[in-house]
Design an enzyme around this catalytic site. Structure first.
Site, PDB file in Angstrom:
ATOM      1  N   ARG A   1       3.383   7.791  -4.545  1.00 50.43           N
ATOM      2  CA  ARG A   1       4.616   7.689  -5.682  1.00 50.43           C
ATOM      3  C   ARG A   1       5.517   8.891  -5.525  1.00 50.43           C
ATOM      4  NH1 ARG A   1       0.457   7.609 -10.791  1.00 50.43           N
ATOM      5  NH2 ARG A   1      -0.897   8.564  -9.536  1.00 50.43           N
TER       6      ARG A   1
ATOM      7  N   GLU B   1       0.368  -0.867  -0.072  1.00 52.55           N
ATOM      8  CA  GLU B   1       0.062   0.041  -0.249  1.00 52.55           C
ATOM      9  C   GLU B   1       0.604   0.943  -0.186  1.00 52.55           C
ATOM     10  OE1 GLU B   1      -3.341   0.350  -0.227  1.00 52.55           O
ATOM     11  OE2 GLU B   1      -3.358  -1.566  -0.637  1.00 52.55           O
TER      12      GLU B   1
ATOM     13  N   ARG C   1      -3.486   8.567   5.754  1.00 51.38           N
ATOM     14  CA  ARG C   1      -3.295   7.354   5.752  1.00 51.38           C
ATOM     15  C   ARG C   1      -3.601   7.392   7.487  1.00 51.38           C
ATOM     16  NH1 ARG C   1      -3.831   3.014   2.260  1.00 51.38           N
ATOM     17  NH2 ARG C   1      -2.260   3.849   1.044  1.00 51.38           N
TER      18      ARG C   1
ATOM     19  N   LEU D   1      14.387  -3.333   1.691  1.00 53.91           N
ATOM     20  CA  LEU D   1      15.017  -4.963   1.752  1.00 53.91           C
ATOM     21  C   LEU D   1      14.335  -6.341   0.629  1.00 53.91           C
ATOM     22  CD1 LEU D   1      16.508  -6.887   3.590  1.00 53.91           C
ATOM     23  CD2 LEU D   1      14.323  -7.481   5.222  1.00 53.91           C
ATOM     24  N   SER D   2      15.262  -7.004  -0.010  1.00 56.28           N
ATOM     25  CA  SER D   2      14.642  -7.822  -1.063  1.00 56.28           C
ATOM     26  C   SER D   2      14.501  -8.715  -0.309  1.00 56.28           C
ATOM     27  CB  SER D   2      15.997  -7.978  -2.461  1.00 56.28           C
ATOM     28  OG  SER D   2      15.188  -8.694  -3.298  1.00 56.28           O
ATOM     29  N   GLN D   3      13.560  -9.343  -1.718  1.00 57.50           N
ATOM     30  CA  GLN D   3      13.526 -11.192  -0.393  1.00 57.50           C
ATOM     31  C   GLN D   3      13.789 -11.486  -1.154  1.00 57.50           C
ATOM     32  OE1 GLN D   3       9.049 -11.228  -0.958  1.00 57.50           O
ATOM     33  NE2 GLN D   3       8.748 -10.976   0.869  1.00 57.50           N
ATOM     34  N   ARG D   4      14.672 -11.326  -2.533  1.00 57.72           N
ATOM     35  CA  ARG D   4      16.233 -12.325  -3.356  1.00 57.72           C
ATOM     36  C   ARG D   4      16.881 -12.318  -3.043  1.00 57.72           C
ATOM     37  NH1 ARG D   4      14.103 -10.556  -9.599  1.00 57.72           N
ATOM     38  NH2 ARG D   4      15.875  -9.149  -8.801  1.00 57.72           N
TER      39      ARG D   4
ATOM     40  N   LEU E   1       3.567   1.609  -1.599  1.00 54.05           N
ATOM     41  CA  LEU E   1       4.629   2.057  -2.141  1.00 54.05           C
ATOM     42  C   LEU E   1       3.347   3.478  -3.553  1.00 54.05           C
ATOM     43  CD1 LEU E   1       5.588  -1.024  -3.161  1.00 54.05           C
ATOM     44  CD2 LEU E   1       7.162   0.296  -2.879  1.00 54.05           C
ATOM     45  N   ARG E   2       1.684   3.179  -3.107  1.00 51.65           N
ATOM     46  CA  ARG E   2       1.002   3.723  -3.689  1.00 51.65           C
ATOM     47  C   ARG E   2       0.879   5.171  -3.990  1.00 51.65           C
ATOM     48  NH1 ARG E   2      -3.110   0.962  -6.356  1.00 51.65           N
ATOM     49  NH2 ARG E   2      -3.266   2.377  -7.022  1.00 51.65           N
TER      50      ARG E   2
END
Lengths: 246, 246, 246, 246
Positions: C97, C92, C195, C104-107, C94-95
């Protein structure tokens, strides 16, 4: 005397919409307003219109305004071709960062520049003559500067460009410009709300009202909340209860 | 004759950084460049610097450029206060939409306007005199227009504003402006890459080089990839292998 | 059972300001709020404070809010380091803009994932246990998938990345994430307005209130218009008369 | 077992263009590509096509790419309706800030969630079964949580929303989402350049290639510079000499 240009705005591009065939939904509007409804219903998969009060496209679009779901208005876009606008006004217009602008370059074009008279001057014959004469004098000085610079810098394309670029510094803010401007409906609504108010610059206000009129032909509901009224000085303004001024 | 203004740029605000106390990491730089490293390491939680080749801040920041992780440069910002810039140049500058601009209004201020001479004219005494005399004439016409408009429209604040707004249409593109400009490092890098090239407008190119010099004091690595060189006509340009021109 | 992470927010970077030495002006605030005042005064060159009612920094900044000159708030920025936020909430977040995010990357990361319990579940011991057990099961399935994929795809860096990328699809929206988030004050004010309302998602609302508290330490006036109140369910909300919700 | 959803992309809206009647110009293309040419020619008023090498629309549009006048591509827009995309992929997709997104809400919708299998898992029957079974288990746990929360919080609309909002935290990143996405051609070109590279996430890469194919039907030249090729693992990638990856 230089020539005075008049504002001329044309809507030259807009959104065409075709609902996906495998979605069981249809509506009583076309193009941009149908797309806005489709995008709204896609968020909740209410293609079956469970709420009878928003079963028409107009009711649905007005509901979006009321609840402030402004992001849906981003899916529809409109492009205007604007002529007879001053560099003074385009300088302000460019502050609206969400538009895409393609503007007539002063470095590459050739004709004798025409000017846009601000309304307070245009309505007075003597002041108009004063400004048009000044513009004519500047056009001569511009040509003198350009000639002298071309002689000095040479005539290869880069030198020619630099000469034009320098000479245009003498041109007045009233110099006519032209531009292609694209924006989505959220941006157009925001622009109109900000620039069609009583306190805004008159040239931009006139432009905002003109754009509003063209957008209403395209999308009567999506711009139908703006109320146009005439001020004491004969100019127009527009306001909406659904968009903040800033 | 009007007065010619000289470009004056000051870096007035920048990023101050303090790493969170409970993260076991430190680095050999401060402020914006330390923040960029922190943000990069936060993406992979490599606060223990597993890669010895990027263990220094400078090596890490250069690595970010090489792999094109430009979003990290958005965390650091810098603000310039720019004086001695023409309205011709600010009109172009405003196209860089990711900056935040606060510009001197022509509707509210009072002094006799000074002008910025484009370099090709400034270096020629006769052409300079031609332009400064034209600017002086326009300043007189501006005052005449303003006087006539104030007489006609009255002197309440709204009328005064409308009078100023209309009179300024006669001012030339060379008119000096001033602005506070804030941008993040990605935006500053993009601006420099686009405007410091050989083919760019000379006034904006000079501004871009001046900003580059100030940013390098603040962040020697984050702007250290730009190479400044001098052209045949004595002006400067800058390029980097790591940022595209457009 | 998986471990539940708690929200943790730290303000790690902010705006440092130094007025240009040759401008005859000083104010009774520092840093971001002084910069906002400076940028506002630069638009009208009112460094001599002609209006006694806005002679203090706090009065000036409040005046900016009242007249809606929101662009001035873009010059000040603040960066937060946020831990203990769910992927559901970052999706949410990230909306918005206008923020700059480094997440943090999950990859690339390794540890057993912790999860963020939504408040309605966290306050109920049985439901918490249900979700933490589910998360634990998913962590096992994730590791099984990852092992099988690594065996199948090989262990070169690209294959490892693809394996991680595929395995993470089984992780729940509750999975903890961490991010560095930079925004200017206009963006932070808009985020809080959107928010921190009663109807917003509780996890993001809690984050917005926490950011508001940290920003107020940095800039008591620029965020002083928000009123924080407690709802019947014990959670908090905030509203301001000066920012629209959307 | 849960059901696996397949990617499905439809182009549902695009730019319709009508040149102003009083401009003496026509071209051999329609819609978006004609608009791009019109906007380019409007910058220099070259409606009479003085350069014979760019007299066709295709030659003109390719010339724009070569000289990097990317801003012209902002005037044309296209909207996609995307189904069968995972929340893992939409989380990445949202980073592309210049798009406008309307996404299926998880708080308001009802059906049993379907999932999107990442390609590395989809091509393996056993791993697919493992993930689909896990998704099915999570759907049961989701319903248990939702039931318990509704019982606890009550059934007024706000409580129902909070219950749904909390329960969805247990859903996996593989959960299918749907979205309406609008972007201008510059944004679509940048998205494709960034996400269709060999190193990109496979799900988003597949989406980028699919969008490219649909955009090419609409605008064969404006997307004709991308070269699609097949990798060793059978998936596709695309690159263009005219757009940088980042």
């Amino acid at each position: 005397m230089s020539r005075a240009a008049k504002l001329d705005v044309a809507l030259i591009a807009a959104t065409r919409f075709q609902a996906p065939e495998d979605v069981d939904w249809s509506t009583d509007a076309e193009g941009p307003e149908a797309l806005i409804e489709f995008a709204g219903r896609a968020c909740y998969e209410t293609f079956d219109k469970p709420n009878p009060r928003t079963a028409t496209n107009a009711a649905y679009v007005r509901h979006i305004m009321e609840v402030g779901h402004a992001a849906l208005f981003e899916h529809a876009t409109a492009t205007m071709y604007i002529r007879g606008i001053s560099r003074a006004a385009t300088h302000e217009f460019l502050r609206h960062r969400h538009f895409s602008f393609s503007q007539l370059s002063q470095r590459f074009t050739h004709d004798e520049p025409t000017v846009v008279l601000p309304p307070a001057i245009a309505e007075d014959e003597e002041l108009s003559r004063l400004m048009l004469n000044a513009a004519q004098d500047l056009a001569f000085i511009h040509d003198d500067l350009l000639g002298a610079l071309e002689e000095k810098l040479g005539t290869n394309p880069l030198a020619t460009r630099q000469a034009r670029q320098a000479a245009r510094y003498v041109l007045p803010a009233a110099t006519e410009s032209r531009m292609v401007v694209t924006g989505n409906y959220r941006t157009w609504r925001h622009f109109i709300a900000a620039r069609a108010t009583e306190h805004a610059d008159v040239e931009l206000r006139t432009l905002a009202i003109e754009c509003l009129r063209l957008l209403r032909v395209e999308a009567p509901t999506a711009f139908g909340d703006f109320d146009i009224s005439t001020l004491a000085d004969g100019t127009e303004m527009a306001t909406s209860p659904y968009v903040a001024e800033f």
